[in-house]
Design an enzyme around this catalytic site. Structure first.
Site, PDB file in Angstrom:
ATOM      1  N   LYS A 175      75.454  67.317  16.059  1.00 47.87           N
ATOM      2  CA  LYS A 175      75.859  67.404  17.464  1.00 47.87           C
ATOM      3  C   LYS A 175      75.338  66.167  18.180  1.00 47.87           C
ATOM      4  CE  LYS A 175      73.302  70.177  20.088  1.00 47.87           C
ATOM      5  NZ  LYS A 175      72.564  71.326  20.584  1.00 47.87           N
TER       6      LYS A 175
ATOM      7  N   THR B 299      62.397  81.128  12.978  1.00 47.93           N
ATOM      8  CA  THR B 299      63.353  82.237  12.920  1.00 47.93           C
ATOM      9  C   THR B 299      63.130  82.972  11.602  1.00 47.93           C
ATOM     10  OG1 THR B 299      64.885  80.890  14.196  1.00 47.93           O
ATOM     11  CG2 THR B 299      65.822  82.770  13.012  1.00 47.93           C
TER      12      THR B 299
ATOM     13  N   PHE C 202      80.773  77.595  24.399  1.00 52.01           N
ATOM     14  CA  PHE C 202      80.995  77.839  22.956  1.00 52.01           C
ATOM     15  C   PHE C 202      82.436  78.214  22.635  1.00 52.01           C
ATOM     16  CE2 PHE C 202      76.543  77.464  23.038  1.00 52.01           C
ATOM     17  CZ  PHE C 202      76.166  77.086  21.770  1.00 52.01           C
TER      18      PHE C 202
ATOM     19  N   ASN D 211      72.189  84.022  17.817  1.00 58.08           N
ATOM     20  CA  ASN D 211      72.822  82.896  17.113  1.00 58.08           C
ATOM     21  C   ASN D 211      74.138  83.315  16.457  1.00 58.08           C
ATOM     22  OD1 ASN D 211      71.138  80.900  17.849  1.00 58.08           O
ATOM     23  ND2 ASN D 211      70.230  80.546  15.844  1.00 58.08           N
TER      24      ASN D 211
ATOM     25  N   ASP E 112      50.687  69.596  10.507  1.00 59.31           N
ATOM     26  CA  ASP E 112      51.791  69.491   9.550  1.00 59.31           C
ATOM     27  C   ASP E 112      51.215  69.122   8.187  1.00 59.31           C
ATOM     28  OD1 ASP E 112      55.071  69.253  10.236  1.00 59.31           O
ATOM     29  OD2 ASP E 112      54.452  68.579   8.242  1.00 59.31           O
TER      30      ASP E 112
ATOM     31  N   CYS F 205      70.637  75.619  12.201  1.00 60.32           N
ATOM     32  CA  CYS F 205      70.469  77.035  12.582  1.00 60.32           C
ATOM     33  C   CYS F 205      71.665  77.939  12.283  1.00 60.32           C
ATOM     34  CB  CYS F 205      70.097  77.129  14.050  1.00 60.32           C
ATOM     35  SG  CYS F 205      68.427  76.512  14.367  1.00 60.32           S
TER      36      CYS F 205
HETATM   37  P1  NAD Z   1      61.670  71.222  10.680  1.00 56.68           P
HETATM   38  O1  NAD Z   1      62.030  71.146   9.258  1.00 56.68           O
HETATM   39  O2  NAD Z   1      62.091  70.141  11.614  1.00 56.68           O
HETATM   40  O3  NAD Z   1      60.082  71.357  10.823  1.00 56.68           O
HETATM   41  C1  NAD Z   1      59.279  72.152  10.012  1.00 56.68           C
HETATM   42  C2  NAD Z   1      57.952  71.411   9.783  1.00 56.68           C
HETATM   43  O4  NAD Z   1      57.030  72.298   9.158  1.00 56.68           O
HETATM   44  C3  NAD Z   1      58.072  70.201   8.865  1.00 56.68           C
HETATM   45  O5  NAD Z   1      57.559  69.054   9.513  1.00 56.68           O
HETATM   46  C4  NAD Z   1      57.217  70.574   7.637  1.00 56.68           C
HETATM   47  O6  NAD Z   1      56.569  69.467   7.061  1.00 56.68           O
HETATM   48  C5  NAD Z   1      56.220  71.533   8.265  1.00 56.68           C
HETATM   49  N1  NAD Z   1      55.552  72.457   7.340  1.00 56.68           N
HETATM   50  C6  NAD Z   1      56.088  73.139   6.292  1.00 56.68           C
HETATM   51  N2  NAD Z   1      55.136  73.899   5.720  1.00 56.68           N
HETATM   52  C7  NAD Z   1      53.993  73.706   6.400  1.00 56.68           C
HETATM   53  C8  NAD Z   1      52.662  74.247   6.304  1.00 56.68           C
HETATM   54  N3  NAD Z   1      52.338  75.106   5.370  1.00 56.68           N
HETATM   55  N4  NAD Z   1      51.753  73.806   7.184  1.00 56.68           N
HETATM   56  C9  NAD Z   1      52.060  72.920   8.141  1.00 56.68           C
HETATM   57  N5  NAD Z   1      53.304  72.391   8.294  1.00 56.68           N
HETATM   58  C10 NAD Z   1      54.250  72.787   7.437  1.00 56.68           C
HETATM   59  O7  NAD Z   1      62.219  72.642  11.197  1.00 56.68           O
HETATM   60  P2  NAD Z   1      62.663  73.042  12.679  1.00 56.68           P
HETATM   61  O8  NAD Z   1      64.046  72.604  12.925  1.00 56.68           O
HETATM   62  O9  NAD Z   1      61.602  72.673  13.644  1.00 56.68           O
HETATM   63  O10 NAD Z   1      62.696  74.636  12.526  1.00 56.68           O
HETATM   64  C11 NAD Z   1      61.517  75.398  12.426  1.00 56.68           C
HETATM   65  C12 NAD Z   1      61.886  76.850  12.646  1.00 56.68           C
HETATM   66  O11 NAD Z   1      62.385  77.046  13.971  1.00 56.68           O
HETATM   67  C13 NAD Z   1      62.961  77.392  11.711  1.00 56.68           C
HETATM   68  O12 NAD Z   1      62.667  78.735  11.413  1.00 56.68           O
HETATM   69  C14 NAD Z   1      64.215  77.312  12.551  1.00 56.68           C
HETATM   70  O13 NAD Z   1      65.180  78.250  12.172  1.00 56.68           O
HETATM   71  C15 NAD Z   1      63.675  77.646  13.922  1.00 56.68           C
HETATM   72  N6  NAD Z   1      64.471  77.110  15.035  1.00 56.68           N
HETATM   73  C16 NAD Z   1      64.961  75.852  14.976  1.00 56.68           C
HETATM   74  C17 NAD Z   1      65.690  75.361  16.056  1.00 56.68           C
HETATM   75  C18 NAD Z   1      66.261  73.960  16.022  1.00 56.68           C
HETATM   76  O14 NAD Z   1      67.103  73.660  16.842  1.00 56.68           O
HETATM   77  N7  NAD Z   1      65.831  73.092  15.112  1.00 56.68           N
HETATM   78  C19 NAD Z   1      65.891  76.147  17.188  1.00 56.68           C
HETATM   79  C20 NAD Z   1      65.341  77.421  17.230  1.00 56.68           C
HETATM   80  C21 NAD Z   1      64.628  77.899  16.142  1.00 56.68           C
END
Ligand code: NAD
Length: 432
Positions: free
Chosen positions: A323, A121, A252, A211, A30, A263
């Protein structure tokens, strides 16, 4: 297998910890050094049931490590997952800057063949775009494969969803990546998880289509709920009668204050933007977004009507996260609702079992209570915004005694209207 996961948020951390649990050697990366420092000492940075133990166990076993050093993580991995954020831009399209920054860094340090997998995503066409970007940024040409492996986990149930998914979607235009991905998911193959193998673009679209369809069910039942309020019938009976049809299914079909979270709002907007890009219509998705925005806006007037005005009223809000079982406040309905209540002159005292620290960052000006009863003390209305299980069996006699005026706005239909009324409350729900 040696895996790197770039981005250690909700998805990256769960993915990394679960692959480590499968026995893989995982490095989570990260850019947030504070996050990495905490994770390296075995402390998780988000609330997700079971994640603390999973991270601690795999850290201790030496299968999981955390770093800010993308070079070291890239060089040591044969499969690299991208799990960085993909937020919305103002026009609804997706901001790919985090994905592209990570891809450029991977390109710079590629020391041999790697499979690069988007778990984030991302819009249709991103995989091929990353292929071009990585080629451009490699100091010397090194072969690599690109895969889309969208994630379907739900916050609050993320570990179980990762370990026991309904399906694994793998999309690639590079045949040689498929056996690598199958091998990686072998533990799930053994429990007969179905695999959908498709093109890169097919996999990218599956995530948005899935979604958007779930969001459609929510907006649909919210529209039916509003109709029920006018007719004078109970949306739960309608939803139950619909959901028993196996072609429809009961999931749902819960009315509420409109969908939120990290999302559904962004992914519906993105699908609409993707359709525009390909000169296609997205009338259903556009209507889903519109219905949801109206539903969200309708909640404060609903509370105001129940309270007979909001000026100088005390409002207790129970539930802040978007949620239950998460501390995620992204696009949480509670944020707009609380801001709307305050704008109309109410004082708000809120409680959430785990999200108060996150809530303070977006809602600094309100009071936070230590529990449900402290929140209700002196209140003119009690508003349920998130359906935490612990809110389902409150001592309603005690609550009524603590409130200045016993009124409930139940935006998740946690309580039966007849029971709440016979307990002495003025009650309003959604669609009943
Ligand atoms: P998040 O914001 O919790 O995590 C993203 C992380 O990436 C952060 O900690 C950020 O510091 C880090 N980051 C950003 N740029 C970076 C880089 N260049 N190098 C290393 N780390 C970096 O996001 P999330 O909720 O985990 O979502 C991530 C992806 O997954 C999104 O595309 C989201 O749509 C998808 N997604 C999320 C969920 C969910 O429920 N949260 C479910 C399915 C898919």
């Amino acid at each position: 297998m040696h895996i790197a996961v770039i981005g250690s948020g909700y998805v990256g951390l769960v993915t990394g910890a679960c692959f480590a649990e499968f026995g893989d050697d995982v490095t989570c990366v990260d850019i947030n050094a504070e996050k990495i420092a905490r994770l390296s000492t075995g402390h998780t940075t988000i609330y997700e049931p079971g994640l603390d133990q999973l991270v601690a166990r795999n850290l201790q076993a030496g299968r999981l490590r955390f770093t800010t050093d993308i070079k070291q993580a890239t060089e040591g991995a044969s499969v690299i997952f991208l799990a960085v954020g993909t937020p919305s831009q103002t026009d609804g399209s997706v901001d790919l800057s985090f994905v592209e920054t990570a891809a450029r860094a991977i390109a710079a340090h590629m020391n041999g063949y790697k499979v690069i997998v988007t778990k984030s995503t991302v819009p249709v066409g991103t995989g091929e775009r990353l292929r071009r970007l990585i080629r451009e940024h490699q100091p010397a040409p090194v072969d690599f494969g690109i895969v889309s492996n969208p994630e379907f986990l739900r916050e609050g149930a993320a570990i179980n969803d990762f370990m026991r998914p309904d399906r694994i979607v793998i999309g690639s235009n590079d045949e040689e990546t498929i056996p690598v991905m199958r091998d990686l998911y072998r533990p799930l193959y053994l429990i007969e998880t179905p695999f959908v193998i498709t093109s890169l673009e097919g996999a990218e679209l599956i995530k948005y289509a899935a979604n958007a369809f779930l969001a459609t069910k929510i907006s649909f039942i919210n529209e039916i709920a509003n109709l029920c309020e006018q007719i004078g019938c109970d949306v739960h009976d309608v939803a139950k009668g619909m959901g028993m049809d196996r072609r429809i299914g009961s999931k749902f079909l819960h009315p509420g204050p409109g969908f939120g979270g990290s999302c559904f709002p962004k992914d519906t907007l993105a699908l609409s933007a993707i359709a525009r890009e390909f000169s296609c219509e997205s009338r259903i998705v556009d209507a889903v977004i519109d219905v949801n925005e109206r539903q969200r806006r309708a909640m404060v007037p609903k509370i105001e009507k129940l309270a007979g005005g909001l000026r100088d009223k005390n409002v207790a809000v129970l539930g802040l996260a978007f949620k239950p079982e998460t501390d995620d406040m992204r696009e949480a309905p509670a944020v707009d609702i609380i801001r709307g209540l305050v704008e109309r002159g109410a004082s708000v005292r809120a409680y959430d079992p785990v999200a108060i620290n996150e809530a303070r960052k977006v809602l600094p000006g309100i009071e936070y209570a230590a529990d449900e009863y402290a929140a209700a003390t002196g209140a003119d209305v009690l508003v349920f915004v998130t359906e935490w299980n612990q809110f389902r069996a409150l001592d309603m006699t005690r609550i009524r005694g603590l409130m200045r005026t016993p009124r409930i706005a139940d935006l998740r239909n946690i309580y039966e209207p007849s029971e709440a009324r016979s307990a002495g409350f003025e009650y309003v729900g959604v669609g009943r």
